[in-house]
Design a protein around this motif. Sequence first.
Motif, mmCIF file in Angstrom:
data_model
loop_
_atom_site.group_PDB
_atom_site.id
_atom_site.type_symbol
_atom_site.label_atom_id
_atom_site.label_comp_id
_atom_site.label_asym_id
_atom_site.label_seq_id
_atom_site.Cartn_x
_atom_site.Cartn_y
_atom_site.Cartn_z
ATOM 1 N N MET A 125 0.843 -1.212 -0.080
ATOM 2 C CA MET A 125 -0.106 -0.038 0.167
ATOM 3 C C MET A 125 0.412 1.772 0.100
ATOM 4 O O MET A 125 2.192 0.932 0.825
ATOM 5 C CB MET A 125 -0.764 0.047 1.250
ATOM 6 N N GLY A 126 0.453 2.553 -0.825
ATOM 7 C CA GLY A 126 1.070 3.733 -0.795
ATOM 8 C C GLY A 126 0.382 4.548 -0.331
ATOM 9 O O GLY A 126 -1.282 4.705 -0.180
ATOM 10 N N ARG A 127 1.410 5.809 0.576
ATOM 11 C CA ARG A 127 0.462 6.677 1.405
ATOM 12 C C ARG A 127 0.980 7.945 0.346
ATOM 13 O O ARG A 127 2.329 8.391 -0.353
ATOM 14 C CB ARG A 127 0.993 7.183 1.924
ATOM 15 N N HIS A 128 0.819 8.690 -0.719
ATOM 16 C CA HIS A 128 0.146 9.802 -0.919
ATOM 17 C C HIS A 128 -0.204 10.974 -1.145
ATOM 18 O O HIS A 128 -1.401 11.559 -0.242
ATOM 19 C CB HIS A 128 -0.489 9.795 -2.504
ATOM 20 N N ILE A 129 1.416 11.949 -1.105
ATOM 21 C CA ILE A 129 0.099 13.235 -1.213
ATOM 22 C C ILE A 129 0.580 14.100 -2.886
ATOM 23 O O ILE A 129 1.673 13.778 -3.350
ATOM 24 C CB ILE A 129 1.132 14.837 -0.065
ATOM 25 N N SER A 130 -0.171 14.461 -2.691
ATOM 26 C CA SER A 130 -0.785 16.200 -3.947
ATOM 27 C C SER A 130 -0.527 17.500 -3.896
ATOM 28 O O SER A 130 -0.990 17.310 -2.790
ATOM 29 C CB SER A 130 -1.788 15.955 -5.044
ATOM 30 N N ASP A 131 -0.831 18.022 -4.367
ATOM 31 C CA ASP A 131 -1.186 19.698 -4.444
ATOM 32 C C ASP A 131 -2.316 19.056 -4.942
ATOM 33 O O ASP A 131 -3.386 18.545 -5.301
ATOM 34 C CB ASP A 131 -0.249 20.220 -5.184
ATOM 35 N N VAL B 215 4.862 9.177 -0.352
ATOM 36 C CA VAL B 215 5.262 9.299 1.072
ATOM 37 C C VAL B 215 6.118 8.921 2.048
ATOM 38 O O VAL B 215 6.602 8.125 3.039
ATOM 39 C CB VAL B 215 4.876 10.850 2.192
ATOM 40 N N ALA B 216 5.189 7.729 1.757
ATOM 41 C CA ALA B 216 5.397 6.355 3.074
ATOM 42 C C ALA B 216 5.171 4.890 1.898
ATOM 43 O O ALA B 216 4.165 5.055 0.505
ATOM 44 C CB ALA B 216 4.374 6.034 3.664
ATOM 45 N N LEU B 217 5.657 3.717 2.061
ATOM 46 C CA LEU B 217 4.848 2.484 0.734
ATOM 47 C C LEU B 217 5.123 1.415 2.308
ATOM 48 O O LEU B 217 6.368 1.369 2.915
ATOM 49 C CB LEU B 217 6.164 2.080 0.055
ATOM 50 N N GLU B 218 3.911 0.548 2.362
ATOM 51 C CA GLU B 218 3.914 -0.202 3.533
ATOM 52 C C GLU B 218 3.840 -1.420 3.233
ATOM 53 O O GLU B 218 3.260 -2.317 1.675
ATOM 54 C CB GLU B 218 2.208 -0.066 3.919
#
Lengths: 255, 255
Positions: free
Chosen positions: A58-64, A73-76
């Motif tokens: 799973m991934g954690r994303h930030i966008s504008d 910003v993270a990979l689980e």
Amino acid sequence: MQDGNTIEQTGMLRRLSPAHFRKLVGLCDHLRDIPARVAVSTAGEEIGVSLLLLDGLMGRHISDRDNRRRRLVALEVPGDFVDLHSMPLGRLDHDVTAMSDVRLAVFKHDVLKDLVRTDPEMAIALWGLTLVDAAIHRHWAYRVSAMRAMERLANFICEMEDRLALCGRADAESYALPLTQADLGDASGMTAVHVNRGLRDLREAGCCTISQGRVTIHNREKLQQIGYYQPDFLYLHDIPEGEDPAAPGRAIART
Amino acid sequence: MQDGNTIEQTGMLRRLSPAHFRKLVGLCDHLRDIPARVAVSTAGEEIGVSLLLLDGLMGRHISDRDNRRRRLVALEVPGDFVDLHSMPLGRLDHDVTAMSDVRLAVFKHDVLKDLVRTDPEMAIALWGLTLVDAAIHRHWAYRVSAMRAMERLANFICEMEDRLALCGRADAESYALPLTQADLGDASGMTAVHVNRGLRDLREAGCCTISQGRVTIHNREKLQQIGYYQPDFLYLHDIPEGEDPAAPGRAIART
DNA sequence: CGGAGCGTTGAGCAACGTCAAAAGACGTGG
DNA sequence: CCACGTCTTTTGACGTTGCTCAACGCTCCG
């Protein structure tokens, strides 16, 4: 995918004592399977459950605000509590997305809050999980800020090997990494095109190959050297010794 | 420096209830002043105390093993618990250094552990502080990975303004930031020379000036726009309303 | 068979780093 | 008080890295 419906104590979960682990598992509300590329939650929305990753990435994303410049910003990996931090925080500053087909264990925040209110040792243990998470964030910030393209890729590949080995998803010289080169670029702060060139450089240096969602490591020492890899940030020393049943014969580097 | 020896509830500490704050303050072992540029702790060493920053700026650095490529991965402002995470973790993956003359409140880990073991609500509150910290880490990783030099600087300047305003260290259009351009480069992932050019661009765009350790903001809207600044990651909504006594007349942006 | 997504490669360009030089700021000792 | 050394800021010239745009082949799947 994992066989069966049992939750095994692997990866980051090995930081919990067996008693804490059993107690936690008993509070799981249900399991949930999600297909690749599906978003589980979005930045800013109220969240009522936390997700423990059992299988997949799973991934954690930030966008504008325009959803451009989206970055990982993270990979689980399996054994990671993907969004345990949403329990004290209530909502998140990032999106959460399945990078592959995943299996999750779902925990209601109400239940978790009861747990930490009545069991301070458990609270400290879960707190500790999110602190290792933060250490990994720092490592990502450092990697992207201090290293060059090929070095970042090498470092990332080393990190994923250690973390996947810890949860029994890596064998002696290869592991599955179901990410596209665009994903690697999102995680490493570069374009997909440049990821491609960086991977070619690593391949031609005899370090590693990525093909069809699998990383094969040909020269681990050289790879670690190119990536300036030092796994201190994973706090591996805090993990009790003992063979991970899911990872026979793969020793974790302990610096 | 701050007058007197009292610990005021400002900045991140405003996330605690007044009762929690008073209880915590009562457990402070002693205060400690440290001059600029002195390292307080080093990556890997055993740590027995956690430090609450009362005045000045502290930095957290990661370097490679040769102490080259040193980078800032976090910057703490008054009201921040600099290394609260060392309490559950025991040792750290980074150095901790005074960036300016600082005043600290020292808390023994033993005392803090007793506290969280006997007061679960307090444990959750302190946990929450480290979670906002982690959100800031994610923001730093995102900034360095997704933005260009001038944008990174603009974003960083906006972040510091919000955080310093929250602890009453910013007035309407300027705030003290005792960092060299080399420090800004360490924090923003670029060389000091390029920081200099980026700051010149921001100055010539009429956004802000940095001179003699003080940031003056001439056009906040433009600065925020250039830096794609959205302060969601600071979780400002979770902070109770009410004038910060140390910050009369400076409203915090709440998006 | 056609389209979509992914990997691969090339050419040209913009951003950023490196090196060097010089001027200003600041504290220290004489 | 000045002279001095050190640190910081500033600017220029030039090299390198990585981005952009484009094209093409591949595989998978409808």
